[in-house]
Design an enzyme around this catalytic site. Structure first.
Site, short mmCIF file in Angstrom:
data_model
loop_
_atom_site.label_atom_id
_atom_site.label_comp_id
_atom_site.label_asym_id
_atom_site.label_seq_id
_atom_site.Cartn_x
_atom_site.Cartn_y
_atom_site.Cartn_z
N ARG A 147 -36.99 -7.96 -13.98
CA ARG A 147 -35.39 -7.79 -14.38
C ARG A 147 -35.21 -9.08 -14.22
O ARG A 147 -35.35 -9.96 -13.26
CB ARG A 147 -34.53 -6.44 -12.69
CG ARG A 147 -33.49 -7.01 -13.17
CD ARG A 147 -34.04 -5.78 -11.30
NE ARG A 147 -33.17 -6.67 -9.93
CZ ARG A 147 -31.90 -6.47 -9.24
NH1 ARG A 147 -31.62 -4.87 -8.90
NH2 ARG A 147 -31.79 -7.63 -8.88
N TYR A 159 -23.98 -11.09 -7.14
CA TYR A 159 -24.87 -9.96 -6.56
C TYR A 159 -26.12 -10.54 -7.66
O TYR A 159 -25.77 -10.91 -9.26
CB TYR A 159 -24.78 -8.85 -7.14
CG TYR A 159 -25.86 -7.37 -7.37
CD1 TYR A 159 -26.16 -7.30 -5.89
CD2 TYR A 159 -27.08 -7.42 -8.63
CE1 TYR A 159 -27.83 -6.57 -6.05
CE2 TYR A 159 -27.92 -6.67 -8.41
CZ TYR A 159 -28.51 -6.58 -7.42
OH TYR A 159 -29.86 -5.79 -7.05
N ASP A 210 -29.49 -5.24 -13.89
CA ASP A 210 -28.47 -4.44 -12.76
C ASP A 210 -27.31 -5.13 -12.66
O ASP A 210 -27.13 -5.89 -12.17
CB ASP A 210 -28.81 -4.45 -11.19
CG ASP A 210 -28.37 -3.79 -10.44
OD1 ASP A 210 -27.49 -3.02 -10.63
OD2 ASP A 210 -28.94 -3.30 -9.01
N HIS A 212 -24.75 -3.44 -11.54
CA HIS A 212 -24.45 -3.07 -10.02
C HIS A 212 -22.78 -2.48 -9.68
O HIS A 212 -21.62 -2.79 -8.76
CB HIS A 212 -24.28 -4.71 -9.10
CG HIS A 212 -25.41 -3.76 -7.88
ND1 HIS A 212 -25.21 -4.67 -6.58
CD2 HIS A 212 -26.77 -3.51 -7.21
CE1 HIS A 212 -25.31 -4.52 -5.46
NE2 HIS A 212 -26.74 -2.93 -6.13
N GLU A 236 -29.17 -1.04 -15.38
CA GLU A 236 -28.53 0.14 -15.24
C GLU A 236 -27.69 -0.23 -14.01
O GLU A 236 -26.51 -0.77 -13.63
CB GLU A 236 -29.16 -0.85 -13.07
CG GLU A 236 -29.49 -0.23 -11.79
CD GLU A 236 -30.97 -1.22 -10.64
OE1 GLU A 236 -31.59 -1.29 -11.47
OE2 GLU A 236 -30.43 -0.93 -9.74
N GLU A 262 -29.57 5.05 -7.60
CA GLU A 262 -29.78 4.28 -6.16
C GLU A 262 -28.81 5.22 -5.00
O GLU A 262 -29.10 5.01 -4.18
CB GLU A 262 -30.03 2.91 -6.75
CG GLU A 262 -28.74 2.40 -6.54
CD GLU A 262 -29.10 0.78 -6.61
OE1 GLU A 262 -29.85 0.20 -7.46
OE2 GLU A 262 -28.52 0.04 -5.58
N ARG A 283 -32.80 6.84 -10.84
CA ARG A 283 -33.02 5.55 -9.94
C ARG A 283 -33.01 6.53 -7.92
O ARG A 283 -32.93 6.12 -7.17
CB ARG A 283 -32.60 4.44 -9.65
CG ARG A 283 -32.51 3.67 -11.05
CD ARG A 283 -32.18 3.04 -11.36
NE ARG A 283 -31.88 1.97 -9.99
CZ ARG A 283 -32.95 1.07 -9.00
NH1 ARG A 283 -33.93 1.44 -9.68
NH2 ARG A 283 -32.47 0.61 -8.37
N GLU A 339 -39.39 -0.07 -8.79
CA GLU A 339 -38.69 -1.73 -8.38
C GLU A 339 -39.98 -1.34 -7.38
O GLU A 339 -40.08 -0.39 -6.23
CB GLU A 339 -36.98 -1.39 -7.87
CG GLU A 339 -36.56 -2.35 -7.39
CD GLU A 339 -35.44 -1.94 -7.26
OE1 GLU A 339 -34.51 -0.84 -6.59
OE2 GLU A 339 -34.54 -3.49 -7.19
N TRP A 402 -19.47 -4.62 -5.41
CA TRP A 402 -19.76 -5.81 -5.36
C TRP A 402 -21.10 -5.52 -5.79
O TRP A 402 -21.97 -6.24 -7.11
CB TRP A 402 -20.86 -6.16 -3.73
CG TRP A 402 -21.60 -6.70 -3.61
CD1 TRP A 402 -22.09 -8.44 -3.94
CD2 TRP A 402 -23.33 -6.51 -3.28
NE1 TRP A 402 -23.52 -8.48 -3.96
CE2 TRP A 402 -24.24 -7.76 -3.54
CE3 TRP A 402 -24.06 -5.09 -2.83
CZ2 TRP A 402 -26.03 -7.53 -3.03
CZ3 TRP A 402 -25.16 -4.99 -1.94
CH2 TRP A 402 -25.91 -5.96 -2.34
C1 GCO Z 1 -31.70 -3.16 -6.61
C2 GCO Z 1 -30.40 -2.43 -5.74
C3 GCO Z 1 -30.46 -3.07 -4.28
C4 GCO Z 1 -29.25 -2.72 -3.72
C5 GCO Z 1 -29.68 -2.72 -1.42
C6 GCO Z 1 -27.79 -2.17 -1.54
O1 GCO Z 1 -32.50 -3.36 -6.32
O2 GCO Z 1 -31.26 -2.33 -7.25
O3 GCO Z 1 -29.18 -2.61 -6.83
O4 GCO Z 1 -30.67 -4.05 -4.47
O5 GCO Z 1 -28.16 -3.92 -3.76
O6 GCO Z 1 -30.46 -1.61 -2.08
O7 GCO Z 1 -28.86 -2.14 -0.41
MG MG Z 2 -29.42 -1.77 -8.13
#
Ligand code: GCO
Ligand code: MG
Length: 402
Positions: A147, A159, A210, A212, A236, A262, A283, A339, A402
């Site tokens: 990633r 991020y 990601d 995010h 992602e 996630e 995920r 992951e 974020w």
């Molecule tokens: C990922 C994530 C994480 C999150 C985290 C928040 O690994 O894909 O997006 O890094 O930011 O789990 O607690």
């Molecule tokens: Mg993520």
């Protein structure tokens, strides 16, 4: 096989973890991860005040019945706090069941569907050169999937930018850090990042990214389209998923595969995404989506729609969760990728585990149960410290994802 003891262990070997430990009358103990990053103590209270009193005296072998009791019996269903608590109990019961029968948990889940579990590592760079170097490092360690995240020119901290080590940890003790955001600057930059990374790493490495949750559906559609020449394994969390229908817009415009889930807590968060074939990877994690019992149901529904799994495995999933994920990944048919963000050495010492890394893949080990334990004496040396995930603001000061 009655449950005679249940306790919640909170520790912070580099970062906070909440672990549930259940013990049966025969002296077998099972572990479940109950960590909800940045909101840890809400789950501790939920477990201690409301769940544990219901568990004492129950038959530890009744895994599904206990799941339904905690889920339906609460009346107030779903939500991250509830589902993390339910997950921890469920996971601990599978661990106990495996130990009682003398088999690794993957045998209880249907046995091995593959030799090992392909994982992706996190290459985080301050800029493109840095990100390329980090990705090359992962490839040199044998990773088949990486990633890639990078700082964005003109933005102070975004991020996914690491702090110079291989273990990236965003939660900060004390106060939530504030980062900057601009969708325009990000969108202008990411295609260039992946053009470079693909050129330098060649066609074989799986590349992931990601977003995010930071784009609107149409912005994400543009990004997916512009990334198509670089053949990503997945894009992602392209947009926040509360609006499941938003993914239809992305899908109409791009063939870049999409991963999400996630932050999901149950199958109801992804049911429309699966049924509409709007995503490619789901995920959901053992710790936040109802444990192995519920994750299995999500995976089975996903299988009907050609959606594969790609379980969340950031460092805030403890080694207990990672071990459970690996048993799950090894057993289910529609596994995609796992992951893997390596935990700190302190964390690994507190949670001795049987899983191991080799040539870009993890193997859960063949110990009965999950194959992971907690050293409570060592854990007590790392007391809880309140920590927050960062928040982001747009350049005009507006709060953003974020
Ligand atoms: C990922 C994530 C994480 C999150 C985290 C928040 O690994 O894909 O997006 O890094 O930011 O789990 O607690
Ligand atoms: Mg993520």
């Amino acid at each position: 096989m009655k449950i005679v003891d249940a306790k919640v262990i909170v520790c912070s070997p580099g970062r906070n973890f909440v672990t549930l430990k259940l013990t049966t009358e025969d002296g077998i103990h099972g572990l479940g991860d109950a960590t909800l990053n940045g909101r840890e103590l809400a789950v501790v209270a939920y477990l201690e005040e409301h769940v544990i009193p219901m568990l004492i005296g129950r038959d530890a072998r009744r895994i599904e019945d206990t799941w339904q009791l905690l889920y339906k019996g609460a009346y107030w269903r779903r939500g991250p706090v509830t589902m993390t608590a339910v997950s921890a109990v469920d996971c601990a019961l599978w661990d106990i069941q495996g130990k009682a029968l003398g088999v690794p948990v993957y045998q209880l889940l249907g046995g091995r569907s593959r030799d090992d579990v392909m994982v992706y590592g996190h290459a985080n760079g301050a800029d493109i050169d840095d990100a390329v170097r980090a990705a090359q490092h992962y490839v040199s360690l044998g990773y088949k999937a990486v990633r890639v995240q990078s700082g964005v020119p003109g933005l102070k901290g975004v991020y996914g930018v690491g702090r110079g080590t291989m273990s990236y940890e965003p939660a900060e003790r004390g106060k939530a850090p504030e980062l900057e955001w601009s969708s325009e600057r990000y969108l202008a930059f990411v295609p260039e990042l992946f053009a470079r990374v693909r050129r330098e790493l060649g066609p074989d490495v799986h590349l992931l990214h990601d977003v995010h949750h930071r784009l609107t559906p149409i912005e994400a559609a543009r990004l997916g389209k512009e990334l198509e020449p670089h053949h990503l394994f997945w894009m992602e969390d392209p947009t926040p998923a509360e609006l499941q229908d938003g993914f239809r817009l992305i899908r109409e415009h791009t063939t870049t595969p999409i991963a999400v889930g996630e932050v999901f807590n149950s199958i109801h968060d992804c049911e429309a995404l699966l049924r509409g074939q709007l995503i490619d990877y789901i995920r959901t994690s053992v710790v936040h989506a109802g444990g192995l019992s519920h994750l299995r149901k999500i995976a089975h529904v996903a299988e009907l729609y050609h959606v594969k799994t790609g379980a969340h495995g950031a460092t805030d999933m403890s080694p207990v969760c990672l071990a459970a994920s690996l048993h799950f990944d090894l057993a289910i048919h529609n596994f995609g990728i796992q992951e893997y963000m390596r935990h700190s050495d302190d964390t690994d010492r507190v949670f001795p585990h049987a899983y191991s890394f080799n040539a870009g893949a993890l193997y859960p080990g063949d110990k009965p149960g999950l194959g992971v334990d907690i050293d409570e004496t060592l854990a007590a040396h790392h007391p809880y410290e309140r920590a927050y995930l960062p928040v982001a603001r747009k350049l005009d000061g507006t709060v953003h994802s974020w």
